[in-house]
Design an enzyme around this catalytic site. Sequence first.
Site, mmCIF file in Angstrom:
data_model
loop_
_atom_site.group_PDB
_atom_site.id
_atom_site.type_symbol
_atom_site.label_atom_id
_atom_site.label_comp_id
_atom_site.label_asym_id
_atom_site.label_seq_id
_atom_site.Cartn_x
_atom_site.Cartn_y
_atom_site.Cartn_z
ATOM 1 N N ARG A 52 0.848 -1.193 0.000
ATOM 2 C CA ARG A 52 0.000 0.000 0.000
ATOM 3 C C ARG A 52 0.885 1.245 0.000
ATOM 4 O O ARG A 52 1.578 1.518 0.978
ATOM 5 C CB ARG A 52 -0.916 -0.008 1.234
ATOM 6 C CG ARG A 52 -2.023 -1.049 1.133
ATOM 7 C CD ARG A 52 -2.905 -1.027 2.354
ATOM 8 N NE ARG A 52 -2.213 -1.546 3.524
ATOM 9 C CZ ARG A 52 -2.810 -1.708 4.710
ATOM 10 N NH1 ARG A 52 -4.076 -1.372 4.874
ATOM 11 N NH2 ARG A 52 -2.123 -2.193 5.730
ATOM 12 N N ASP A 54 1.781 5.349 -0.156
ATOM 13 C CA ASP A 54 1.259 6.593 0.413
ATOM 14 C C ASP A 54 0.852 7.574 -0.680
ATOM 15 O O ASP A 54 1.174 7.387 -1.859
ATOM 16 C CB ASP A 54 2.324 7.253 1.292
ATOM 17 C CG ASP A 54 2.573 6.493 2.583
ATOM 18 O OD1 ASP A 54 1.680 5.731 3.008
ATOM 19 O OD2 ASP A 54 3.661 6.668 3.169
ATOM 20 N N ARG A 215 11.327 6.235 2.583
ATOM 21 C CA ARG A 215 11.560 7.684 2.521
ATOM 22 C C ARG A 215 12.367 8.187 3.715
ATOM 23 O O ARG A 215 13.136 9.141 3.590
ATOM 24 C CB ARG A 215 10.226 8.419 2.398
ATOM 25 C CG ARG A 215 9.562 8.162 1.041
ATOM 26 C CD ARG A 215 8.443 9.123 0.784
ATOM 27 N NE ARG A 215 7.272 8.842 1.576
ATOM 28 C CZ ARG A 215 6.526 9.751 2.176
ATOM 29 N NH1 ARG A 215 6.845 11.034 2.105
ATOM 30 N NH2 ARG A 215 5.452 9.412 2.844
#
Length: 291
Positions: A52, A54, A215
């Site tokens: 999933r 972002d 990230r």
Amino acid sequence: MVRLRLDLAYDGTEFSGWARQPGRRTVQGEIEQALGRILRLGEPAMLTVAGRTDAGVHARGQVAHVDVPEGSLAELDGNRGPLGVDERLSALVRRLGGVLPPDVRIYRVSVAPEGFDARFSAVFRRYAYRVSDAVGGVDPLRRREVVWHNRPLDLRALNAAAARLLGEHDFAAFCKKREGATTIRELQRLEWVRELDGVLVATVVADAFCHSMVRALVGSLLAAGDGRRPVEWPGEVLVRAVRDSGVHVAPAHGLCLEEVGYPLEAELAARAESTRRVRTLSVGDAALQDE
């Protein structure tokens, strides 16, 4: 019921992430709506995805599966009479291409092998993060997929810092904690290259990722790559296993899910079962999630 595997890609710029959310435009929502419309499903399609993503994150190698009534595929026959399974799936890809918005594409639909689970059968996810340190900024034609870093980056420093993060560790320092979910992951590959156009690309491969992990890793490496931090710093943060205020999560639009890997068909069910089990790494037990 028949389980279908969907191979897909999307530009995440205008999506509020993958997961369906009331009142928000999401990749999952768009695809489920399109499938329901084309196959005339009485109940909404329920997609399961490999990872999933972002809001703002892209994918060109995403994988999902959906279970639909076998009879619903007959909706694709049209006036040509009964079609074979392959012909129906090819027709479904064409119909989806006409119904879905241009920032999401399903380029292959196939009948999933026995035991296949898009999420739990996966053995690795491969992401790429793209950064430009060009003095004048990012090529405007690539602004949606490349992040501008307004400091010169040293490739050797980036890779020296990255090497200290490889292996199986508790990545709590680089993850947003979720109740009941482990932050233990096996980081299999993390390396940077500078392409001919000057763009720096980090390839990141792991068995799974926790929320915001890629990230956050990139954010720490950029600080080492531009000299604000020593190359040892990301590894020191990892060992402490707590969130560090000095780790800044890199912008979403530089990240793209490039590939999801699966074992041989005979091993799919066993892989899915083992992934669901509790993982342990000396510090204790917790349930595994793959985002």
